[in-house]
Design a protein around this motif. Structure first.
Motif, PDB file in Angstrom:
ATOM      1  N   GLN A   1      -1.109   0.752   9.440  1.00 46.13           N
ATOM      2  CA  GLN A   1      -1.975   0.672   8.052  1.00 46.13           C
ATOM      3  C   GLN A   1      -3.286   1.182   8.292  1.00 46.13           C
TER       4      GLN A   1
ATOM      5  N   GLU B   1      -4.581   4.117   5.816  1.00 45.13           N
ATOM      6  CA  GLU B   1      -5.688   4.118   5.275  1.00 45.13           C
ATOM      7  C   GLU B   1      -6.621   5.536   5.459  1.00 45.13           C
TER       8      GLU B   1
ATOM      9  N   ASN C   1       0.821  -1.045  -0.021  1.00 48.47           N
ATOM     10  CA  ASN C   1      -0.028  -0.206   0.030  1.00 48.47           C
ATOM     11  C   ASN C   1       1.024   1.277   0.036  1.00 48.47           C
TER      12      ASN C   1
ATOM     13  N   ASP D   1      -6.987   1.197  -4.796  1.00 51.55           N
ATOM     14  CA  ASP D   1      -6.668   1.591  -3.409  1.00 51.55           C
ATOM     15  C   ASP D   1      -7.334   0.985  -2.415  1.00 51.55           C
TER      16      ASP D   1
ATOM     17  N   PHE E   1      -6.307  -2.680  -0.938  1.00 49.52           N
ATOM     18  CA  PHE E   1      -5.471  -3.044   0.215  1.00 49.52           C
ATOM     19  C   PHE E   1      -6.477  -2.715   1.518  1.00 49.52           C
TER      20      PHE E   1
END
Ligand SMILES: [Fe+2]
Ligand SMILES: [Fe+2]
Length: 452
Positions: free
Chosen positions: A129, A133, A35, A296, A299
């Motif tokens: 993560q 995001e 990502n 996107d 992920f």
């Protein structure tokens, strides 16, 4: 209750051997690295900057099936330019829902991320993560609103931003205000008691959020257009998602369901992008935004899937209370978001309601269609209350999504059968039932219009 607490205290994180334990976390680490190394968000930001409605207005942004009212008698009678406008408005409506859902997601990423941070070690990667995001979601939301604002203004004029009918006509019946504070405090007390022994995992973000009294100000959690949980219970669930490792991981069961709902629509636009590209044709900016957004979001979907399906197996076994909280949330999602077919919005997975009827009414009276009240109601009756191709298209995609969600549910051993088999969703898949429901809703709606 003592047994539950004792059982939890005796549980340990590392119940599996080293290799088994690390596997899902390894996947999450790789997903995070991939990502970070991708440039889809940057591509979306460039498209956002470049977007001008006038340069994209003469093109379809997705296959015609993804147009408002597609498959209805009104669509058949619409002019070519009205058909293109209905195609653009479908995009706008879906990404308006998506922007609202992603605004909500940012909060829950932080609330649950706080819990993963408190778990330390490899679980820290999950929190990082989730933070990443959230940054991506902000760029996505900006792009959606930019396209939506210009498109609505160009197609419907300033009146698109004014509510023409009394709020009462538009508000879904289950939207209600928060529980009174004393009732919430009772539930809060109950949660704290049931989650005793897990205080060390309490999300710091959630703590700050509570201290600043922001929990009570959480907007109605939009889950692809609708609150996934009624507003009145929002604070209660938000509190729980950040309070234990199991509940934090299982918030992602809900998020995965939302991811699948969007993918159900977005994958078709992605395929349309590929087709245009292959044929060397012009690719409208919104089509390209959807294409990069799907990439996107892949992920994010991976994060949801691994947290929901695999990571919870590394954690202490859930208590009876924790199982009830997640099952209740999934049940509410089914009743609010996966409860029936739409006759006028392809791939929407919840019943047509007064709120949608108010939007269609507004659309038909706008300069785009220029209908009188009587004409608008006449066409709405034809589109909502009689069988047509639109219902059949909806039924097909509804069944596909139902099978996917059931496959996913098979992995979660703690689910109640009504949730594992998505029985509420399954019971809403009939065209006859959808039409019956719409006849009743339309009758109420049209009499409200007469008295407005
Ligand atoms: Fe997004
Ligand atoms: Fe996302």
């Amino acid at each position: 209750m003592n047994n539950i607490q004792a059982q939890d205290k005796n549980s340990q994180f590392c119940v599996l051997n080293e290799t088994q334990e690390k596997e899902p976390l390894k996947v999450i680490k790789n997903n995070y690295r991939n990502n970070i190394n991708s440039d889809y968000t940057e591509k979306i930001e460039e498209l956002d900057k470049a977007f001008k409605y006038s340069s994209n207005s003469n093109y379809y942004w997705s296959a015609p099936e993804l147009s408002l009212l597609y498959g209805t008698p009104l669509y058949e009678a619409a002019s070519p330019s009205q058909k293109i406008a209905l195609n653009h408005l479908y995009w706008v409506s879906q990404y308006n829902f998506t922007a609202l859902a992603e605004t909500e997601t940012i909060h829950y990423n932080q609330i649950t991320g706080g819990c993963f941070s408190a778990m330390g070690g490899d679980y820290e990667t999950i929190a990082r993560q989730l933070e990443h995001e959230s940054v991506q979601e902000r760029s996505h939301i900006h792009a959606f609103y930019k396209v939506n604002y210009q498109t609505m203004k160009a197609l419907l004029g300033k009146q698109a931003f004014i509510k023409p009918l009394k709020n009462k006509l538009e508000q879904p019946s289950w939207v209600s205000s928060q529980l009174p504070t004393y009732q919430y405090n009772t539930l809060r007390f109950l949660s704290k008691m049931m989650l005793k022994g897990k205080e060390q995992y309490y999300s710091q973000y959630l703590k700050k959020f509570e201290e600043e009294d922001k929990l009570s100000k959480l907007s109605n959690g939009f889950f692809h257009g609708r609150g996934f949980i009624p507003q009145s219970l929002l604070r209660f669930f938000a509190l729980n998602w950040g309070s234990s490792p199991f509940l934090s991981s299982q918030y992602y069961t809900l998020r995965y369901m939302g991811n699948m709902l969007l993918k159900n629509i977005e994958y078709s636009i992605y395929a349309y992008f590929k087709k245009l590209q292959k044929q060397g044709e012009f690719v409208p900016v919104p089509t390209a935004i959807s294409h990069y957004h799907l990439l996107d979001e892949a992920f994010h979907t991976t994060t949801s899937l691994f947290l929901a399906r695999d990571v919870y197996k590394l954690l202490p076994k859930p208590t009876a209370y924790e199982k009830i909280v997640v099952n209740l949330a999934i049940y509410l999602i089914q009743t609010n978001n996966f409860n029936g077919l739409s006759g006028v919005v392809n791939k929407r997975c919840f019943k047509d309601d007064r709120s949608l009827m108010a939007d269609i009414f507004k659309l038909l009276q706008s300069p785009l269609f220029g209908m009188s009240t009587q004409e608008a109601l006449h066409w709405m009756e034809k589109c909502f209350c009689h069988e047509h191709e639109g219902y059949h298209l909806s039924a097909k995609s509804y069944q596909r999504l139902l099978s996917e969600l059931r496959r996913f549910g098979d992995n979660l051993d703690y689910l109640w059968p009504i949730n594992r088999e998505m029985r509420v969703m399954a019971s809403g898949g009939s065209i006859d039932q959808a039409i019956k429901n719409n006849i009743k809703t339309f009758k109420d709606f049209s009499s409200s219009v007469a008295h407005a």
